[in-house]
Design a protein around this motif. Structure first.
Motif, PDB file in Angstrom:
ATOM      1  N   TRP A 189     -23.539 -25.376 -35.551  1.00 44.15           N
ATOM      2  CA  TRP A 189     -23.671 -24.078 -34.882  1.00 44.15           C
ATOM      3  C   TRP A 189     -25.099 -23.884 -34.381  1.00 44.15           C
ATOM      4  O   TRP A 189     -25.311 -23.455 -33.248  1.00 44.15           O
ATOM      5  CB  TRP A 189     -23.268 -22.960 -35.837  1.00 44.15           C
ATOM      6  N   LEU A 190     -26.092 -24.209 -35.218  1.00 43.30           N
ATOM      7  CA  LEU A 190     -27.489 -24.099 -34.793  1.00 43.30           C
ATOM      8  C   LEU A 190     -27.770 -24.985 -33.582  1.00 43.30           C
ATOM      9  O   LEU A 190     -28.425 -24.561 -32.626  1.00 43.30           O
ATOM     10  CB  LEU A 190     -28.435 -24.477 -35.936  1.00 43.30           C
ATOM     11  N   CYS A 191     -27.271 -26.220 -33.622  1.00 43.99           N
ATOM     12  CA  CYS A 191     -27.482 -27.142 -32.505  1.00 43.99           C
ATOM     13  C   CYS A 191     -26.771 -26.665 -31.240  1.00 43.99           C
ATOM     14  O   CYS A 191     -27.313 -26.791 -30.138  1.00 43.99           O
ATOM     15  CB  CYS A 191     -26.998 -28.547 -32.868  1.00 43.99           C
ATOM     16  N   SER A 192     -25.578 -26.122 -31.394  1.00 42.38           N
ATOM     17  CA  SER A 192     -24.850 -25.660 -30.207  1.00 42.38           C
ATOM     18  C   SER A 192     -25.525 -24.440 -29.585  1.00 42.38           C
ATOM     19  O   SER A 192     -25.485 -24.261 -28.371  1.00 42.38           O
ATOM     20  CB  SER A 192     -23.387 -25.371 -30.527  1.00 42.38           C
ATOM     21  N   VAL A 193     -26.167 -23.616 -30.389  1.00 38.43           N
ATOM     22  CA  VAL A 193     -26.930 -22.494 -29.839  1.00 38.43           C
ATOM     23  C   VAL A 193     -28.151 -23.022 -29.083  1.00 38.43           C
ATOM     24  O   VAL A 193     -28.483 -22.551 -27.999  1.00 38.43           O
ATOM     25  CB  VAL A 193     -27.353 -21.513 -30.960  1.00 38.43           C
ATOM     26  N   ALA A 194     -28.808 -24.037 -29.643  1.00 35.90           N
ATOM     27  CA  ALA A 194     -30.030 -24.573 -29.032  1.00 35.90           C
ATOM     28  C   ALA A 194     -29.749 -25.482 -27.837  1.00 35.90           C
ATOM     29  O   ALA A 194     -30.459 -25.425 -26.838  1.00 35.90           O
ATOM     30  CB  ALA A 194     -30.831 -25.337 -30.083  1.00 35.90           C
ATOM     31  N   PHE A 195     -28.725 -26.346 -27.941  1.00 34.70           N
ATOM     32  CA  PHE A 195     -28.498 -27.372 -26.921  1.00 34.70           C
ATOM     33  C   PHE A 195     -27.203 -27.191 -26.141  1.00 34.70           C
ATOM     34  O   PHE A 195     -26.920 -27.943 -25.219  1.00 34.70           O
ATOM     35  CB  PHE A 195     -28.471 -28.766 -27.562  1.00 34.70           C
ATOM     36  N   GLY A 196     -26.368 -26.261 -26.540  1.00 34.08           N
ATOM     37  CA  GLY A 196     -25.064 -26.083 -25.913  1.00 34.08           C
ATOM     38  C   GLY A 196     -23.992 -26.797 -26.717  1.00 34.08           C
ATOM     39  O   GLY A 196     -24.272 -27.615 -27.592  1.00 34.08           O
ATOM     40  N   ASN A 197     -22.761 -26.498 -26.417  1.00 35.66           N
ATOM     41  CA  ASN A 197     -21.625 -27.086 -27.129  1.00 35.66           C
ATOM     42  C   ASN A 197     -21.264 -28.411 -26.452  1.00 35.66           C
ATOM     43  O   ASN A 197     -20.389 -28.472 -25.604  1.00 35.66           O
ATOM     44  CB  ASN A 197     -20.459 -26.110 -27.097  1.00 35.66           C
ATOM     45  N   ASN A 198     -21.961 -29.496 -26.856  1.00 30.65           N
ATOM     46  CA  ASN A 198     -21.782 -30.785 -26.199  1.00 30.65           C
ATOM     47  C   ASN A 198     -21.967 -31.933 -27.187  1.00 30.65           C
ATOM     48  O   ASN A 198     -22.172 -31.711 -28.380  1.00 30.65           O
ATOM     49  CB  ASN A 198     -22.765 -30.911 -25.026  1.00 30.65           C
ATOM     50  N   LEU A 199     -21.896 -33.148 -26.678  1.00 30.32           N
ATOM     51  CA  LEU A 199     -22.003 -34.342 -27.510  1.00 30.32           C
ATOM     52  C   LEU A 199     -23.372 -34.430 -28.193  1.00 30.32           C
ATOM     53  O   LEU A 199     -23.461 -34.882 -29.343  1.00 30.32           O
ATOM     54  CB  LEU A 199     -21.744 -35.600 -26.670  1.00 30.32           C
ATOM     55  N   LYS A 200     -24.412 -33.998 -27.523  1.00 34.85           N
ATOM     56  CA  LYS A 200     -25.751 -34.017 -28.109  1.00 34.85           C
ATOM     57  C   LYS A 200     -25.789 -33.198 -29.401  1.00 34.85           C
ATOM     58  O   LYS A 200     -26.346 -33.648 -30.410  1.00 34.85           O
ATOM     59  CB  LYS A 200     -26.762 -33.468 -27.103  1.00 34.85           C
ATOM     60  N   SER A 201     -25.170 -32.032 -29.391  1.00 30.40           N
ATOM     61  CA  SER A 201     -25.128 -31.187 -30.590  1.00 30.40           C
ATOM     62  C   SER A 201     -24.350 -31.857 -31.710  1.00 30.40           C
ATOM     63  O   SER A 201     -24.732 -31.775 -32.881  1.00 30.40           O
ATOM     64  CB  SER A 201     -24.497 -29.832 -30.266  1.00 30.40           C
TER      65      SER A 201
END
Length: 120
Positions: free
Chosen positions: A68-80
């Motif tokens: 969730w933290l990564c998706s807020v920072a980077f978007g809901n994608n493979l990187k997250s």
């Protein structure tokens, strides 16, 4: 909310399968080898299952929160997904690996297959 529930369910199923597999094929054989003749190692009992269930729940909650933290920072994608999965694997399995070495239960070379296994 629907996407959050789906992510949480998929994560929980994946972690439970991985942890049960790790327990059966890595942790339990190592415990039996290490404690051979010192203390009896019995079959999986309800108390053991509850502890593993709490551990799996903690792992699932940690992974979902970090995702969730990564998706807020980077978007809901493979990187997250890659960042959250790698961070959680290194943190949780890394701590287990270091703790097992500190208690003289594990060996340093176990990290060569614990860490890649946890990423799978």
């Amino acid at each position: 909310m629907k996407q959050f529930v789906i992510i949480t369910l998929i994560t929980s199923i994946w972690i439970n399968i991985a942890e049960v597999t790790r327990a059966m094929f890595v942790a339990f054989p190592l415990m039996e080898e290490f404690f051979a003749g010192r203390i009896p190692i019995g079959a999986m009992e309800i108390s053991n299952a509850l502890i593993w269930g709490i551990w799996d729940t903690l792992l699932s909650a940690t992974l979902v929160f970090i995702f969730w933290l990564c998706s807020v920072a980077f978007g809901n994608n493979l990187k997250s997904i890659i960042i959250s999965g790698t961070t959680t694997a290194l943190a949780t399995i890394g701590v287990f690996w270091i703790a097992s070495i500190n208690t003289r239960f594990g060996r340093v070379e176990y990290g060569w297959y614990f860490i890649p296994y946890s990423l799978g």
